[in-house]
Each structure stands twice: as C-alpha cells, then as structure tokens.
Design a protein around this motif. Structure first.
Motif, short mmCIF file in Angstrom:
data_model
loop_
_atom_site.label_atom_id
_atom_site.label_comp_id
_atom_site.label_asym_id
_atom_site.label_seq_id
_atom_site.Cartn_x
_atom_site.Cartn_y
_atom_site.Cartn_z
N VAL A 242 -14.78 -5.63 -11.90
CA VAL A 242 -13.71 -6.48 -12.43
C VAL A 242 -13.68 -6.27 -13.93
O VAL A 242 -14.68 -6.48 -14.61
N LEU A 243 -12.53 -5.85 -14.44
CA LEU A 243 -12.37 -5.62 -15.88
C LEU A 243 -11.66 -6.81 -16.50
O LEU A 243 -10.57 -7.19 -16.05
N LEU A 244 -12.26 -7.38 -17.53
CA LEU A 244 -11.65 -8.50 -18.25
C LEU A 244 -11.14 -8.02 -19.60
O LEU A 244 -11.78 -7.22 -20.28
N GLY A 245 -9.99 -8.55 -20.01
CA GLY A 245 -9.43 -8.24 -21.32
C GLY A 245 -8.85 -9.49 -21.95
O GLY A 245 -8.71 -10.54 -21.31
N SER A 246 -8.50 -9.36 -23.24
CA SER A 246 -8.05 -10.53 -23.99
C SER A 246 -7.22 -10.09 -25.19
O SER A 246 -7.47 -9.04 -25.78
N PHE A 247 -6.25 -10.93 -25.57
CA PHE A 247 -5.52 -10.75 -26.82
C PHE A 247 -6.16 -11.51 -27.97
O PHE A 247 -5.67 -11.44 -29.10
N SER A 248 -7.24 -12.23 -27.71
CA SER A 248 -7.80 -13.12 -28.74
C SER A 248 -8.27 -12.37 -29.97
O SER A 248 -8.10 -12.85 -31.10
N LYS A 249 -8.86 -11.21 -29.81
CA LYS A 249 -9.43 -10.49 -30.94
C LYS A 249 -8.47 -9.47 -31.54
O LYS A 249 -8.69 -8.99 -32.65
N VAL A 250 -7.39 -9.12 -30.82
CA VAL A 250 -6.48 -8.09 -31.32
C VAL A 250 -5.10 -8.64 -31.66
O VAL A 250 -4.34 -7.98 -32.39
N MET A 251 -4.75 -9.83 -31.18
CA MET A 251 -3.46 -10.43 -31.51
C MET A 251 -3.70 -11.78 -32.17
O MET A 251 -3.50 -11.94 -33.37
N ALA A 252 -4.15 -12.79 -31.40
CA ALA A 252 -4.49 -14.10 -31.96
C ALA A 252 -5.14 -14.95 -30.87
O ALA A 252 -4.62 -15.03 -29.76
N PRO A 253 -6.27 -15.60 -31.17
CA PRO A 253 -6.94 -16.40 -30.14
C PRO A 253 -6.17 -17.65 -29.74
O PRO A 253 -6.35 -18.15 -28.63
N GLY A 254 -5.31 -18.17 -30.63
CA GLY A 254 -4.57 -19.38 -30.29
C GLY A 254 -3.57 -19.19 -29.17
O GLY A 254 -3.10 -20.17 -28.58
N LEU A 255 -3.22 -17.94 -28.84
CA LEU A 255 -2.33 -17.69 -27.72
C LEU A 255 -3.00 -18.00 -26.39
O LEU A 255 -2.30 -18.27 -25.41
N ARG A 256 -4.34 -17.95 -26.36
CA ARG A 256 -5.12 -18.16 -25.14
C ARG A 256 -4.60 -17.30 -24.00
O ARG A 256 -4.25 -17.79 -22.92
N LEU A 257 -4.59 -16.00 -24.23
CA LEU A 257 -4.11 -15.06 -23.23
C LEU A 257 -5.20 -14.03 -22.92
O LEU A 257 -5.65 -13.30 -23.80
N GLY A 258 -5.60 -14.00 -21.67
CA GLY A 258 -6.53 -13.01 -21.18
C GLY A 258 -6.06 -12.51 -19.83
O GLY A 258 -5.00 -12.91 -19.33
N TRP A 259 -6.85 -11.65 -19.22
CA TRP A 259 -6.48 -11.13 -17.91
C TRP A 259 -7.71 -10.55 -17.23
O TRP A 259 -8.72 -10.26 -17.87
N LEU A 260 -7.58 -10.40 -15.92
CA LEU A 260 -8.59 -9.68 -15.15
C LEU A 260 -7.90 -8.68 -14.25
O LEU A 260 -6.81 -8.93 -13.74
N ARG A 261 -8.55 -7.54 -14.10
CA ARG A 261 -8.13 -6.50 -13.16
C ARG A 261 -9.20 -6.43 -12.09
O ARG A 261 -10.36 -6.14 -12.38
N ALA A 262 -8.83 -6.71 -10.84
CA ALA A 262 -9.84 -6.83 -9.79
C ALA A 262 -9.29 -6.32 -8.47
O ALA A 262 -8.07 -6.29 -8.25
N PRO A 263 -10.19 -5.94 -7.55
CA PRO A 263 -9.77 -5.62 -6.19
C PRO A 263 -9.02 -6.78 -5.55
O PRO A 263 -9.24 -7.95 -5.90
N ALA A 264 -8.13 -6.47 -4.62
CA ALA A 264 -7.16 -7.44 -4.13
C ALA A 264 -7.80 -8.72 -3.58
O ALA A 264 -7.36 -9.84 -3.91
N LYS A 265 -8.84 -8.59 -2.76
CA LYS A 265 -9.42 -9.78 -2.13
C LYS A 265 -10.00 -10.73 -3.16
O LYS A 265 -9.79 -11.95 -3.11
N LEU A 266 -10.72 -10.19 -4.13
CA LEU A 266 -11.32 -11.02 -5.17
C LEU A 266 -10.24 -11.58 -6.09
O LEU A 266 -10.31 -12.73 -6.52
N ARG A 267 -9.23 -10.77 -6.38
CA ARG A 267 -8.14 -11.25 -7.25
C ARG A 267 -7.41 -12.42 -6.60
O ARG A 267 -7.07 -13.41 -7.27
N ARG A 268 -7.19 -12.35 -5.31
CA ARG A 268 -6.53 -13.47 -4.61
C ARG A 268 -7.40 -14.72 -4.65
O ARG A 268 -6.90 -15.84 -4.83
N ALA A 269 -8.71 -14.56 -4.50
CA ALA A 269 -9.61 -15.71 -4.57
C ALA A 269 -9.57 -16.34 -5.96
O ALA A 269 -9.59 -17.57 -6.10
N CYS A 270 -9.49 -15.52 -6.98
CA CYS A 270 -9.41 -16.04 -8.35
C CYS A 270 -8.08 -16.76 -8.57
O CYS A 270 -8.02 -17.76 -9.30
#
Length: 405
Positions: A242-270
């Motif tokens: 599962v790969l996690l990413g974020s705009f907090s360090k490259v755009m602005a942390p106040g946006l509170r925007l992140g993401w995860l890239r995951a296999p389908a079954k785990l992504r659905r559980a999340c």
C-alpha cells in the motif's frame, strides 16, 4: 407554615471508564514540545512543519476561486467516499509517470495521509497482531498501531534503513501482519532505503506473506542524487504493498489531502472504514487540488521548495560540528526535512531538553521514536522552517544549552 427540607442529594454514579486503548496510548511528545516552545523568540528545530513562506498561496487561492465560481454546488456538496474522480485521475497519472502504473480506481483520497494510516490499521489489525516497524519509527504510526492493540516490533537496521535479512528472520519468527516503512527521507532519521534493499524487502513480502505500508510524504523533496523507485513498483509487490502519499509537504498541510494506492480488496475495506470516520474528505479541497494540478506546474513548485530546503540543510550541516559535543555523529540526508544526530552515550537528550529550551532553541529527543529500547543520546532536527541565518543562530544557542548541562 413549615417549609420542608430539601431531600439530600445523592452522589452521582461515576461514568464508565475510557476504552483501554485510550488509557494506554499517550499523546504526541512532539506536539507537547511544540506547545512548550511556541514563544516567538524560540528557534524551533522540533517541528515537522514545511516553510509557510514557500506555500504557493496565490496559486492555491486561484484554484479555490475557480472551483467556487464555476462549480459551487458540486464543491460545497457531499462527495463519494473514494474521492473526487478528477483528483483521483490526476494522482493516478502522477504515480504512473513515476513508474508505477495506476488507475484512478486504485486510489482512495484521505484526509491527510495520517488518516490513510489509521484506516489501514483499522482494516488490517486485530488486538494482539504483530506489526513490524523501522527503528526508530515515525511517531504517529506507533500511535496508530498502538490504538488497535497490536504488538509493535522494531526491525534491526543501520544508517541505510531496514536490514532485509533481519526482516526475514522476524517474519519467520513473529508471523507479523505488516511492515510499516518510510523509505525515502525517513521521519525521524532522514535516511533513504537503497534500491537493492527495496527490492529485497519486496521479495521477503512476496515469499513470506506480508503486507507492506510504504509511506511517502517526503519523496518528492529530493535535493541531490537519483530518485529511488517505490517498493510498490517491484515485481511481486503489486498485491501486497500500500503506497501512501500526501500534499502536506509539497503543497500545504492545511489542505489535509492524502491518498492511498492499494489492492482492491484492502482499498474497499479502507473505504468502509472511512465512511464510518468522516464520510469523505472535503469536496472543495479535493476539487481545488485537482484544479491546481491542471492549471499549475506542481513539479516546478516542488523543485523551487527543494532548492531552498537544500540551502537550509547545508546551513545546518555546516554548523553542527561547532554546536554539538565532541564525539557526536549525524547524517547527511539527500532530501526531506530531518537530520538525525547521536550525541556521546553520556548524554540524555530528553533530560537535557528543558535546559536547551531555556536558551530559546528546541529539538525533539529521539527516545519517543523507538518501539523498543530507545537510544537516549539521539535527537531529531528539522532544518526547513528557519532561514540559514536563523539556523546558524539556533545552532549557537543549542551549543550553549548542551554545554550548560
């Protein structure tokens, strides 16, 4: 006429106790330190905050204005739990361009990557499960895993990060559910896991049966050297990383925007766990970020930020020898925000912090970052928030504070 005496008040019954996990997990020592050192005269090397003067406030403001002018009903309405399609598509494109083929449907948008970590802990861990982590480890990850009742075990390593042979031995002995790692410019150490070790870690996960959470909030902030491919891009890793990413360090942390890239079954559980947590990440923030990515050159902005951060890293490296006691050692991160230092064994950086703060400078002691026995002579320094001049003055104060022990 006689007035009746009021009936005696009965003592109220106590309310039920907090959940055991809430009683057992403490707060963040980093946050506690930031509260103590909030005075403006303090030169604060303790925080993990990006430099606010480098935010592209004009570009972000323009993106919000455009979204609210052109699609106010959509921007201010509920959205899908998985995230706005325009943002998911843009994120998938950025990952694909960096060597990890990704579709929009592979991505779940989260309220900061910290939420992604919490969702994964909820979806994967039962009380008593074993989690493997780097040693030392990102503090908020230790908290997230601790809240689930998991048993957290550190993996031995060195200045380059996790030792793949030690990892395999622990997997065979402990039967863990997952390994958590920040392989690029790690928090707290700033170290980067080399390409050959990433391939070896992916191989261990494939052969032995292991989830990997690859957290990458700092990877784009590279000052020198070549980019190292994600663990997720290695053969055999696609169905267990599962790969996690974020705009907090490259755009602005106040946006509170992140993401995860995951296999389908785990992504659905999340996604189900996220529905229970907050339904969805704020729509207007997602649409503004998507608009920013469409209208602006984020890579060029990040390159400018990294150039400034490199100057600040160099200023800190230039002053450490004079500031720190003889026998101290430190690393030279190729990017990110942090530098890791080990003082001579006789120094306890937790005990010394109060004296150092009296000299109007602060750091984070290393001890809270360890899942096992801590190295109490270590400390973390953040070099991105102050100018080179402030860094030089802060190091002079740090030297005086350490000598005053």
């Amino acid at each position: 006429m006689t007035v009746a005496e009021p009936a005696p008040a009965h003592a109220a019954a106590p309310v039920p106790p907090l959940a055991a996990r809430a009683r057992s997990i403490g707060g963040s020592p980093v946050r506690d330190i930031l509260a103590v050192t909030a005075r403006p005269e303090v030169i604060n090397f303790a925080g993990g905050l990006p430099a606010p003067e480098l935010f592209d406030a004009e570009g972000i403001t323009a993106a919000y204005r455009a979204v609210l002018a052109q699609a106010p009903a959509q921007a201010l309405q509920y959205s899908t739990t998985e995230g706005e399609p325009a943002l998911r598509s843009a994120l998938a494109g950025r990952m694909s361009a960096r060597g990890l083929p990704t579709d929009a449907d592979d991505v779940l948008v989260t309220t900061g990557s910290q939420q992604a970590l919490s969702l994964l802990a909820t979806a994967l861990l039962e009380p008593g499960d074993t989690v493997l982590v780097e040693n030392p480890c990102y503090l908020a990850a230790l908290q997230a895993f601790g809240f689930t009742g998991a048993r957290v075990v550190p993996v031995p390593g060195d200045e380059d990060g996790v030792d793949p042979d030690a990892l395999e031995e622990l997997v065979l002995r402990e039967r863990p559910k997952l390994l958590y790692t920040v392989p690029s410019f790690q928090n707290p150490t700033g170290r980067t896991l080399p390409a050959e070790r990433r391939a070896a870690v992916a191989s261990v996960a494939a052969r032995r049966g292991l989830w990997i959470i690859e957290d990458d909030p700092y990877g784009e902030l590279r000052f020198e050297g070549e980019r190292v491919p994600w663990i997720a891009s290695h053969e055999g890793a696609w169905d267990r990383v599962v790969l996690l990413g974020s705009f907090s360090k490259v755009m602005a942390p106040g946006l509170r925007l992140g993401w995860l890239r995951a296999p389908a079954k785990l992504r659905r559980a999340c996604a189900v766990a996220k529905q229970a947590a907050d339904l969805h990440t704020p729509t207007v923030n997602q649409l503004a970020a998507a608009r920013y990515l469409a209208d602006r050159d984020l890579d060029a902005h990040v390159a400018r930020v990294a150039g400034v951060y490199r100057e600040r890293r160099d200023a800190m490296l230039a002053g450490l020898a004079e500031a720190l006691p003889e026998g101290s050692v430190w690393n030279r991160p190729e990017g990110g925000m942090f530098l890791w230092t080990r003082l001579p064994e006789s120094y306890d950086t937790t005990a010394l912090l109060a004296e150092v703060v009296r000299h109007d400078v602060a750091y984070v002691p290393g001890a809270p970052f360890y899942a096992g026995e801590p190295d109490r002579s270590t400390l973390r320094l953040c070099f991105v928030t102050q100018t080179p001049e402030q860094i030089r003055e802060g190091l002079r104060r740090l030297g005086r504070g350490l000598r005053g022990r």
